[in-house]
Design a protein around this motif. Structure first.
Motif, PDB file in Angstrom:
ATOM      1  N   TRP A  80       4.414  18.519  -4.479  1.00 41.43           N
ATOM      2  CA  TRP A  80       5.855  18.650  -4.693  1.00 41.43           C
ATOM      3  C   TRP A  80       6.608  18.893  -3.389  1.00 41.43           C
ATOM      4  CZ3 TRP A  80       6.953  23.479  -2.922  1.00 41.43           C
ATOM      5  CH2 TRP A  80       5.906  24.402  -2.931  1.00 41.43           C
ATOM      6  N   ARG A  81       5.904  19.146  -2.288  1.00 42.66           N
ATOM      7  CA  ARG A  81       6.552  19.393  -0.997  1.00 42.66           C
ATOM      8  C   ARG A  81       6.801  18.074  -0.258  1.00 42.66           C
ATOM      9  NH1 ARG A  81       3.411  23.739   2.430  1.00 42.66           N
ATOM     10  NH2 ARG A  81       5.307  23.476   3.657  1.00 42.66           N
ATOM     11  N   TRP A  82       7.901  18.024   0.467  1.00 44.61           N
ATOM     12  CA  TRP A  82       8.190  16.848   1.278  1.00 44.61           C
ATOM     13  C   TRP A  82       7.171  16.720   2.411  1.00 44.61           C
ATOM     14  CZ3 TRP A  82      10.265  12.336   1.593  1.00 44.61           C
ATOM     15  CH2 TRP A  82      10.431  11.718   2.833  1.00 44.61           C
ATOM     16  N   GLN A  83       6.632  15.501   2.572  1.00 47.06           N
ATOM     17  CA  GLN A  83       5.695  15.208   3.649  1.00 47.06           C
ATOM     18  C   GLN A  83       6.296  14.095   4.508  1.00 47.06           C
ATOM     19  OE1 GLN A  83       2.897  16.944   4.005  1.00 47.06           O
ATOM     20  NE2 GLN A  83       2.964  18.033   2.056  1.00 47.06           N
ATOM     21  N   GLU A  84       6.242  14.268   5.806  1.00 47.64           N
ATOM     22  CA  GLU A  84       6.824  13.278   6.720  1.00 47.64           C
ATOM     23  C   GLU A  84       5.859  12.097   6.856  1.00 47.64           C
ATOM     24  OE1 GLU A  84       9.814  11.709   8.253  1.00 47.64           O
ATOM     25  OE2 GLU A  84      10.028  13.870   7.919  1.00 47.64           O
ATOM     26  N   ARG A  85       5.892  11.228   5.831  1.00 50.83           N
ATOM     27  CA  ARG A  85       4.991  10.085   5.777  1.00 50.83           C
ATOM     28  C   ARG A  85       5.744   8.860   5.277  1.00 50.83           C
ATOM     29  NH1 ARG A  85       0.586  13.410   2.189  1.00 50.83           N
ATOM     30  NH2 ARG A  85      -0.308  14.688   3.868  1.00 50.83           N
ATOM     31  N   ARG A  86       5.196   7.680   5.548  1.00 49.37           N
ATOM     32  CA  ARG A  86       5.702   6.437   4.971  1.00 49.37           C
ATOM     33  C   ARG A  86       4.540   5.721   4.311  1.00 49.37           C
ATOM     34  NH1 ARG A  86       6.569   1.213   7.029  1.00 49.37           N
ATOM     35  NH2 ARG A  86       6.128   1.896   9.181  1.00 49.37           N
ATOM     36  N   SER A  87       4.612   5.563   3.007  1.00 52.50           N
ATOM     37  CA  SER A  87       3.490   5.063   2.226  1.00 52.50           C
ATOM     38  C   SER A  87       3.368   3.545   2.315  1.00 52.50           C
ATOM     39  CB  SER A  87       3.651   5.475   0.767  1.00 52.50           C
ATOM     40  OG  SER A  87       3.704   6.883   0.645  1.00 52.50           O
ATOM     41  N   PHE A  88       2.137   3.059   2.135  1.00 54.39           N
ATOM     42  CA  PHE A  88       1.889   1.613   2.062  1.00 54.39           C
ATOM     43  C   PHE A  88       0.758   1.346   1.083  1.00 54.39           C
ATOM     44  CE2 PHE A  88      -0.854   3.054   5.568  1.00 54.39           C
ATOM     45  CZ  PHE A  88      -2.080   2.522   5.193  1.00 54.39           C
ATOM     46  N   VAL A  89       0.759   0.156   0.519  1.00 57.90           N
ATOM     47  CA  VAL A  89      -0.351  -0.372  -0.269  1.00 57.90           C
ATOM     48  C   VAL A  89      -0.584  -1.806   0.172  1.00 57.90           C
ATOM     49  CG1 VAL A  89      -1.232  -0.996  -2.541  1.00 57.90           C
ATOM     50  CG2 VAL A  89       0.095   1.096  -2.266  1.00 57.90           C
ATOM     51  N   ILE A  90      -1.771  -2.073   0.666  1.00 62.66           N
ATOM     52  CA  ILE A  90      -2.161  -3.422   1.066  1.00 62.66           C
ATOM     53  C   ILE A  90      -2.969  -4.040  -0.067  1.00 62.66           C
ATOM     54  CG2 ILE A  90      -3.546  -4.747   2.710  1.00 62.66           C
ATOM     55  CD1 ILE A  90      -2.877  -2.570   4.776  1.00 62.66           C
ATOM     56  N   SER A  91      -2.569  -5.237  -0.490  1.00 62.23           N
ATOM     57  CA  SER A  91      -3.228  -5.913  -1.605  1.00 62.23           C
ATOM     58  C   SER A  91      -3.069  -7.414  -1.428  1.00 62.23           C
ATOM     59  CB  SER A  91      -2.603  -5.474  -2.936  1.00 62.23           C
ATOM     60  OG  SER A  91      -1.266  -5.929  -3.021  1.00 62.23           O
ATOM     61  N   ALA A  92      -3.651  -8.180  -2.345  1.00 65.59           N
ATOM     62  CA  ALA A  92      -3.471  -9.628  -2.296  1.00 65.59           C
ATOM     63  C   ALA A  92      -2.003  -9.999  -2.494  1.00 65.59           C
ATOM     64  CB  ALA A  92      -4.334 -10.304  -3.359  1.00 65.59           C
ATOM     65  N   GLU A  93      -1.247  -9.183  -3.234  1.00 62.20           N
ATOM     66  CA  GLU A  93       0.175  -9.441  -3.446  1.00 62.20           C
ATOM     67  C   GLU A  93       1.028  -9.049  -2.241  1.00 62.20           C
ATOM     68  OE1 GLU A  93       1.477 -11.041  -5.861  1.00 62.20           O
ATOM     69  OE2 GLU A  93       0.299 -10.764  -7.688  1.00 62.20           O
ATOM     70  N   ASN A  94       0.544  -8.135  -1.418  1.00 63.30           N
ATOM     71  CA  ASN A  94       1.253  -7.719  -0.203  1.00 63.30           C
ATOM     72  C   ASN A  94       0.211  -7.486   0.884  1.00 63.30           C
ATOM     73  OD1 ASN A  94       2.914  -6.695   1.773  1.00 63.30           O
ATOM     74  ND2 ASN A  94       3.724  -4.999   0.556  1.00 63.30           N
ATOM     75  N   PRO A  95      -0.311  -8.559   1.503  1.00 59.70           N
ATOM     76  CA  PRO A  95      -1.477  -8.450   2.389  1.00 59.70           C
ATOM     77  C   PRO A  95      -1.237  -7.674   3.678  1.00 59.70           C
ATOM     78  CG  PRO A  95      -0.594 -10.680   2.374  1.00 59.70           C
ATOM     79  CD  PRO A  95       0.110  -9.947   1.297  1.00 59.70           C
ATOM     80  N   THR A  96       0.017  -7.412   4.044  1.00 60.87           N
ATOM     81  CA  THR A  96       0.278  -6.598   5.229  1.00 60.87           C
ATOM     82  C   THR A  96       0.743  -5.201   4.867  1.00 60.87           C
ATOM     83  OG1 THR A  96       2.591  -7.290   5.429  1.00 60.87           O
ATOM     84  CG2 THR A  96       0.923  -8.674   6.513  1.00 60.87           C
ATOM     85  N   GLY A  97       1.025  -4.950   3.590  1.00 57.10           N
ATOM     86  CA  GLY A  97       1.550  -3.657   3.187  1.00 57.10           C
ATOM     87  C   GLY A  97       2.958  -3.402   3.673  1.00 57.10           C
TER      88      GLY A  97
END
Length: 344
Positions: free
Chosen positions: A7-24
């Protein structure tokens, strides 16, 4: 363990690499709109090595999910910081704790299910790994198809771009097998590790040869920083994997009983021991040293005896070992040929 206060803010930027988005990439997913599937999978041709992820850091990989073809002919490799040699080199099935990838049913006719803190195998053969894998500059993840035909892979690699602390270590994994174990000699889980780090644990597939009596008397030994004799010496095999008395086969019900703990377990028994003419009985186990880390400063190796009530045995052992360490790392033990990995 990492702070799990989600529940705490984390200084991050999320990504998911997949066949639908191969670079994330941000907004890099499919352009088909709602209820469409444009590129759910990748096809890897025979002999081809496909790059699944090429990521500039600093970042942390937090979850890997895979399905489709999940057999030993797919070789997963992970390279850190533009190193020439991989820090992870393992058949996909063994990496996720399922070296007997050709057995789709346990002794009760159901999918084997592994449910631990770090690995999850869900029904339908959904492979999940929750190893946290920090890196500072670069990560490359590849899959090689060593089979004789094209195979499909579904995958997602999740993580976040974030600052990595100076004391962060790099994730490593390697594969070993002996089919069979040399009678009277210990099975080597891992050796040749040099540097500073922590041994995280292993998954083990054990296939019985000869009679199906006790096979779990073998002891686990860990040699730390140039040990002549082991610093970490455990008792029987079932004891190291958290059980006792042959996982219940020695007492009471006279039958191996499966269990899945957060850190250790015997999650599947393959082959029906109650039939007179039965296939080779097989066991799938794991032990992760999360609450009891095994640290080393210079080098590390681990062995596991193959021993029964009547003495040394010659069973088939297959394992994947996992650890964190500094870079550079020693070159991993070469993999056997694809045809030599087949569990008969």
């Amino acid at each position: 363990m990492e702070n799990m206060e989600y529940w705490r803010w984390q200084e991050r930027r999320s990504f998911v690499i997949s066949a639908e988005n191969p670079t994330g990439a941000k907004a890099g997913g499919g352009r088909g709109g709602d209820c469409t599937k444009l590129h759910p999978t990748v096809t890897i041709e025979s002999g081809q090595i496909t790059t699944l992820a090429d990521i500039e850091g600093p970042a942390m990989i937090r979850h890997i999910w895979m399905t489709g073809y999940i057999g030993h002919s797919f070789i997963l490799r992970i390279y850190w910081e533009n190193e020439e040699d991989p820090s992870v080199e393992c058949p996909i099935s063994a990496f996720f704790g399922d070296a007997y990838d050709e057995d789709f049913a346990d002794r009760d006719g159901k999918y084997p299910v592994l449910n631990s803190a770090l690995l999850l195998i869900a029904p339908g053969r959904g492979y999940n790994a929750y190893f946290h894998m920090p890196f500072r500059r670069h990560c490359r993840i590849t899959m090689e198809n060593r089979s004789q035909e094209a195979k499909d892979l579904y995958y997602s690699i999740s993580g976040s771009y974030e600052e990595i602390p100076d004391d962060a270590l790099y994730f490593h994994a390697c594969y070993r097998q002996e089919h069979p174990v040399q009678k009277g000699r210990s099975y080597t889980v891992v050796d040749g590790i040099t540097g500073k780090g922590q041994f995280l644990g292993l998954t083990l597939a054990a296939g019985m040869n000869g009679n199906n009596t006790c096979w779990v008397e073998g002891e686990a030994r860990m040699y730390i920083d140039n040990d002549r004799y082991p610093s970490m010496h455990y008792t029987g095999t079932e004891d190291y994997f958290g059980g006792a008395y042959g996982f219940g086969n020695d007492i009471c019900q006279k039958e191996y009983q499966t269990f899945c703990g957060l850190y250790t377990g015997l999650y599947a028994v393959l082959g029906d021991q109650r039939q007179q003419y039965r296939q080779q009985q097989r066991f799938l186990l794991y032990h992760f040293h999360l609450p009891d880390p095994i640290t080393f400063r210079e080098n590390f190796r681990m062995t596991l005896d193959n021993l029964g009530w009547t003495g040394p045995r010659y069973d088939d052992y297959t394992s994947a070992a996992y650890w964190y360490q500094t870079l550079p790392h020693a070159r991993l033990t070469p993999l056997p040929a694809d045809e030599d990995m087949i569990m008969k």
